[in-house]
Scaffold this motif. Structure first.
Motif, PDB file in Angstrom:
ATOM      1  N   GLU A 156      10.843   3.602   3.965  1.00  0.00           N
ATOM      2  CA  GLU A 156      10.093   2.646   4.791  1.00  0.00           C
ATOM      3  C   GLU A 156       8.610   3.015   4.838  1.00  0.00           C
ATOM      4  O   GLU A 156       7.732   2.157   4.718  1.00  0.00           O
ATOM      5  CB  GLU A 156      10.660   2.599   6.215  1.00  0.00           C
ATOM      6  N   ILE A 157       8.336   4.309   5.021  1.00  0.00           N
ATOM      7  CA  ILE A 157       6.940   4.759   5.095  1.00  0.00           C
ATOM      8  C   ILE A 157       6.299   4.663   3.714  1.00  0.00           C
ATOM      9  O   ILE A 157       5.138   4.268   3.581  1.00  0.00           O
ATOM     10  CB  ILE A 157       6.850   6.193   5.662  1.00  0.00           C
ATOM     11  N   GLU A 158       7.064   4.975   2.677  1.00  0.00           N
ATOM     12  CA  GLU A 158       6.525   4.830   1.317  1.00  0.00           C
ATOM     13  C   GLU A 158       6.161   3.373   1.042  1.00  0.00           C
ATOM     14  O   GLU A 158       5.125   3.093   0.436  1.00  0.00           O
ATOM     15  CB  GLU A 158       7.547   5.327   0.292  1.00  0.00           C
ATOM     16  N   ARG A 159       6.990   2.455   1.494  1.00  0.00           N
ATOM     17  CA  ARG A 159       6.702   1.025   1.299  1.00  0.00           C
ATOM     18  C   ARG A 159       5.448   0.628   2.063  1.00  0.00           C
ATOM     19  O   ARG A 159       4.608  -0.129   1.565  1.00  0.00           O
ATOM     20  CB  ARG A 159       7.890   0.181   1.753  1.00  0.00           C
ATOM     21  N   LEU A 160       5.298   1.138   3.294  1.00  0.00           N
ATOM     22  CA  LEU A 160       4.094   0.867   4.080  1.00  0.00           C
ATOM     23  C   LEU A 160       2.851   1.359   3.342  1.00  0.00           C
ATOM     24  O   LEU A 160       1.848   0.642   3.252  1.00  0.00           O
ATOM     25  CB  LEU A 160       4.200   1.545   5.460  1.00  0.00           C
ATOM     26  N   ILE A 161       2.915   2.560   2.788  1.00  0.00           N
ATOM     27  CA  ILE A 161       1.783   3.125   2.055  1.00  0.00           C
ATOM     28  C   ILE A 161       1.457   2.271   0.830  1.00  0.00           C
ATOM     29  O   ILE A 161       0.296   1.960   0.556  1.00  0.00           O
ATOM     30  CB  ILE A 161       2.078   4.581   1.635  1.00  0.00           C
ATOM     31  N   GLN A 162       2.482   1.856   0.096  1.00  0.00           N
ATOM     32  CA  GLN A 162       2.265   1.042  -1.097  1.00  0.00           C
ATOM     33  C   GLN A 162       1.625  -0.298  -0.756  1.00  0.00           C
ATOM     34  O   GLN A 162       0.741  -0.786  -1.471  1.00  0.00           O
ATOM     35  CB  GLN A 162       3.582   0.836  -1.844  1.00  0.00           C
ATOM     36  N   LEU A 163       2.048  -0.902   0.358  1.00  0.00           N
ATOM     37  CA  LEU A 163       1.466  -2.179   0.776  1.00  0.00           C
ATOM     38  C   LEU A 163       0.021  -2.006   1.236  1.00  0.00           C
ATOM     39  O   LEU A 163      -0.853  -2.812   0.903  1.00  0.00           O
ATOM     40  CB  LEU A 163       2.302  -2.818   1.891  1.00  0.00           C
ATOM     41  N   LEU A 164      -0.248  -0.944   1.990  1.00  0.00           N
ATOM     42  CA  LEU A 164      -1.615  -0.690   2.443  1.00  0.00           C
ATOM     43  C   LEU A 164      -2.543  -0.422   1.262  1.00  0.00           C
ATOM     44  O   LEU A 164      -3.713  -0.818   1.276  1.00  0.00           O
ATOM     45  CB  LEU A 164      -1.641   0.505   3.402  1.00  0.00           C
ATOM     46  N   ALA A 165      -2.033   0.224   0.228  1.00  0.00           N
ATOM     47  CA  ALA A 165      -2.850   0.552  -0.944  1.00  0.00           C
ATOM     48  C   ALA A 165      -3.274  -0.694  -1.716  1.00  0.00           C
ATOM     49  O   ALA A 165      -4.204  -0.640  -2.525  1.00  0.00           O
ATOM     50  CB  ALA A 165      -2.088   1.507  -1.868  1.00  0.00           C
ATOM     51  N   ARG A 166      -2.623  -1.822  -1.474  1.00  0.00           N
ATOM     52  CA  ARG A 166      -3.004  -3.078  -2.137  1.00  0.00           C
ATOM     53  C   ARG A 166      -4.228  -3.727  -1.498  1.00  0.00           C
ATOM     54  O   ARG A 166      -4.825  -4.633  -2.078  1.00  0.00           O
ATOM     55  CB  ARG A 166      -1.851  -4.084  -2.081  1.00  0.00           C
ATOM     56  N   LEU A 167      -4.580  -3.268  -0.294  1.00  0.00           N
ATOM     57  CA  LEU A 167      -5.728  -3.855   0.399  1.00  0.00           C
ATOM     58  C   LEU A 167      -7.020  -3.415  -0.261  1.00  0.00           C
ATOM     59  O   LEU A 167      -7.135  -2.276  -0.717  1.00  0.00           O
ATOM     60  CB  LEU A 167      -5.731  -3.430   1.874  1.00  0.00           C
ATOM     61  N   PRO A 168      -8.026  -4.319  -0.318  1.00  0.00           N
ATOM     62  CA  PRO A 168      -9.303  -3.931  -0.935  1.00  0.00           C
ATOM     63  C   PRO A 168      -9.946  -2.785  -0.169  1.00  0.00           C
ATOM     64  O   PRO A 168      -9.958  -2.777   1.062  1.00  0.00           O
ATOM     65  CB  PRO A 168     -10.148  -5.210  -0.849  1.00  0.00           C
ATOM     66  N   GLY A 169     -10.457  -1.815  -0.896  1.00  0.00           N
ATOM     67  CA  GLY A 169     -11.123  -0.681  -0.274  1.00  0.00           C
ATOM     68  C   GLY A 169     -10.199   0.463   0.091  1.00  0.00           C
ATOM     69  O   GLY A 169     -10.654   1.512   0.534  1.00  0.00           O
ATOM     70  N   LEU A 170      -8.901   0.268  -0.076  1.00  0.00           N
ATOM     71  CA  LEU A 170      -7.948   1.337   0.233  1.00  0.00           C
ATOM     72  C   LEU A 170      -7.244   1.786  -1.044  1.00  0.00           C
ATOM     73  O   LEU A 170      -6.519   1.023  -1.648  1.00  0.00           O
ATOM     74  CB  LEU A 170      -6.891   0.864   1.235  1.00  0.00           C
ATOM     75  N   GLY A 171      -7.478   3.019  -1.424  1.00  0.00           N
ATOM     76  CA  GLY A 171      -6.752   3.599  -2.547  1.00  0.00           C
ATOM     77  C   GLY A 171      -5.521   4.313  -2.020  1.00  0.00           C
ATOM     78  O   GLY A 171      -5.232   4.274  -0.817  1.00  0.00           O
ATOM     79  N   PRO A 172      -4.764   4.973  -2.883  1.00  0.00           N
ATOM     80  CA  PRO A 172      -3.540   5.669  -2.458  1.00  0.00           C
ATOM     81  C   PRO A 172      -3.777   6.699  -1.354  1.00  0.00           C
ATOM     82  O   PRO A 172      -3.012   6.774  -0.396  1.00  0.00           O
ATOM     83  CB  PRO A 172      -3.051   6.344  -3.738  1.00  0.00           C
ATOM     84  N   ARG A 173      -4.842   7.470  -1.473  1.00  0.00           N
ATOM     85  CA  ARG A 173      -5.109   8.519  -0.482  1.00  0.00           C
ATOM     86  C   ARG A 173      -5.465   7.908   0.880  1.00  0.00           C
ATOM     87  O   ARG A 173      -4.957   8.330   1.916  1.00  0.00           O
ATOM     88  CB  ARG A 173      -6.238   9.415  -0.978  1.00  0.00           C
ATOM     89  N   SER A 174      -6.340   6.901   0.867  1.00  0.00           N
ATOM     90  CA  SER A 174      -6.711   6.232   2.122  1.00  0.00           C
ATOM     91  C   SER A 174      -5.504   5.533   2.733  1.00  0.00           C
ATOM     92  O   SER A 174      -5.352   5.494   3.960  1.00  0.00           O
ATOM     93  CB  SER A 174      -7.820   5.215   1.872  1.00  0.00           C
ATOM     94  N   ALA A 175      -4.652   4.956   1.892  1.00  0.00           N
ATOM     95  CA  ALA A 175      -3.455   4.275   2.380  1.00  0.00           C
ATOM     96  C   ALA A 175      -2.514   5.259   3.070  1.00  0.00           C
ATOM     97  O   ALA A 175      -1.907   4.940   4.100  1.00  0.00           O
ATOM     98  CB  ALA A 175      -2.736   3.572   1.229  1.00  0.00           C
ATOM     99  N   ARG A 176      -2.379   6.465   2.501  1.00  0.00           N
ATOM    100  CA  ARG A 176      -1.534   7.482   3.132  1.00  0.00           C
ATOM    101  C   ARG A 176      -2.081   7.878   4.498  1.00  0.00           C
ATOM    102  O   ARG A 176      -1.327   8.006   5.467  1.00  0.00           O
ATOM    103  CB  ARG A 176      -1.412   8.720   2.232  1.00  0.00           C
ATOM    104  N   ARG A 177      -3.411   8.074   4.574  1.00  0.00           N
ATOM    105  CA  ARG A 177      -4.026   8.427   5.861  1.00  0.00           C
ATOM    106  C   ARG A 177      -3.833   7.319   6.890  1.00  0.00           C
ATOM    107  O   ARG A 177      -3.530   7.574   8.053  1.00  0.00           O
ATOM    108  CB  ARG A 177      -5.516   8.719   5.678  1.00  0.00           C
ATOM    109  N   ALA A 178      -4.034   6.071   6.465  1.00  0.00           N
ATOM    110  CA  ALA A 178      -3.876   4.934   7.379  1.00  0.00           C
ATOM    111  C   ALA A 178      -2.434   4.822   7.855  1.00  0.00           C
ATOM    112  O   ALA A 178      -2.175   4.600   9.047  1.00  0.00           O
ATOM    113  CB  ALA A 178      -4.309   3.639   6.690  1.00  0.00           C
ATOM    114  N   ALA A 179      -1.481   4.985   6.933  1.00  0.00           N
ATOM    115  CA  ALA A 179      -0.064   4.901   7.299  1.00  0.00           C
ATOM    116  C   ALA A 179       0.306   6.004   8.290  1.00  0.00           C
ATOM    117  O   ALA A 179       1.011   5.752   9.279  1.00  0.00           O
ATOM    118  CB  ALA A 179       0.813   4.985   6.054  1.00  0.00           C
ATOM    119  N   LEU A 180      -0.166   7.211   8.044  1.00  0.00           N
ATOM    120  CA  LEU A 180       0.123   8.327   8.941  1.00  0.00           C
ATOM    121  C   LEU A 180      -0.447   8.068  10.334  1.00  0.00           C
ATOM    122  O   LEU A 180       0.218   8.311  11.343  1.00  0.00           O
ATOM    123  CB  LEU A 180      -0.449   9.627   8.366  1.00  0.00           C
TER     124      LEU A 180
END
Length: 201
Positions: free
Chosen positions: A9-33
């Protein structure tokens, strides 16, 4: 994307957040956390707001803006100057102009720019409706507020040609030296545009 030590579930959240403009994988992980840590204060309200937005937001049939109804709030506002239509590429550009409070006319969102290499032609943009709106008797000016890119400029030329049959003035935003800008730091294209758009004092 690298996997994290968390459930699917958290991995899916990170993957979805990483699709947003300006958010790469690392930023998406921080945002999800951060969202997960602040589950009650942030995650719940955010999920609710996203669901409500999904269910209520529509695109205005008249101008291409997004709102909770069509026609949108701007199109229905009787205080707007209906003689001026400002053409922008995306809704974000409309929002930027509204934040600056620099004009009180109506807007028209194209939904992008012409880009043959990307397969975007006139039929893919909201151009036919613009020409239709430009033919209204109260409209006297179409302001092309398109980005100063190759695609933006070619789209502006295309629109100018297609609006030539309408009884309107077609104008565009001035390009050149920004307020507070120093000549030494500007690129050659900006300087050239500034020289060409010079005005008599």
């Amino acid at each position: 994307m690298a996997r994290v030590a968390a459930g699917p579930e958290i991995e899916r959240l990170i993957q979805l957040l990483a699709r947003l403009p300006g958010l790469g994988p690392r930023s998406a992980r921080r945002a999800a956390l951060h969202l997960v840590k602040k589950k009650e204060q942030l995650l719940g309200p955010l999920a609710s707001a996203l669901a409500e937005t999904r269910d209520t937001i529509v695109t205005c049939d008249n101008c291409g803006n997004i709102d909770t109804m069509s026609a949108c709030t701007l199109c229905r506002d009787p205080a707007r100057d209906r003689s001026l239509i400002c053409v922008v590429e995306e809704v974000g550009d409309l929002w930027a102009l509204e934040r600056a409070a620099v004009l009180n006319g109506l807007y028209h969102v194209l939904g992008g720019t012409l880009s043959p290499l990307d397969g975007v032609g006139p039929e893919d943009l909201f151009i036919a409706r613009l020409v239709e709106r430009a033919g209204a008797p109260e409209v006297t000016e179409i302001l092309l507020a398109l980005n100063a890119t190759v695609e933006g400029q070619s789209t502006a030329h295309y629109l100018t040609d297609h609006l030539s049959g309408c009884n309107v003035v077609v104008s565009r935003l001035a390009h050149g030296v920004p307020i507070g800008g120093e000549l030494d730091y500007l690129d050659e294209g900006t300087l050239a545009a500034a020289v060409k758009a010079r005005k008599v004092m």
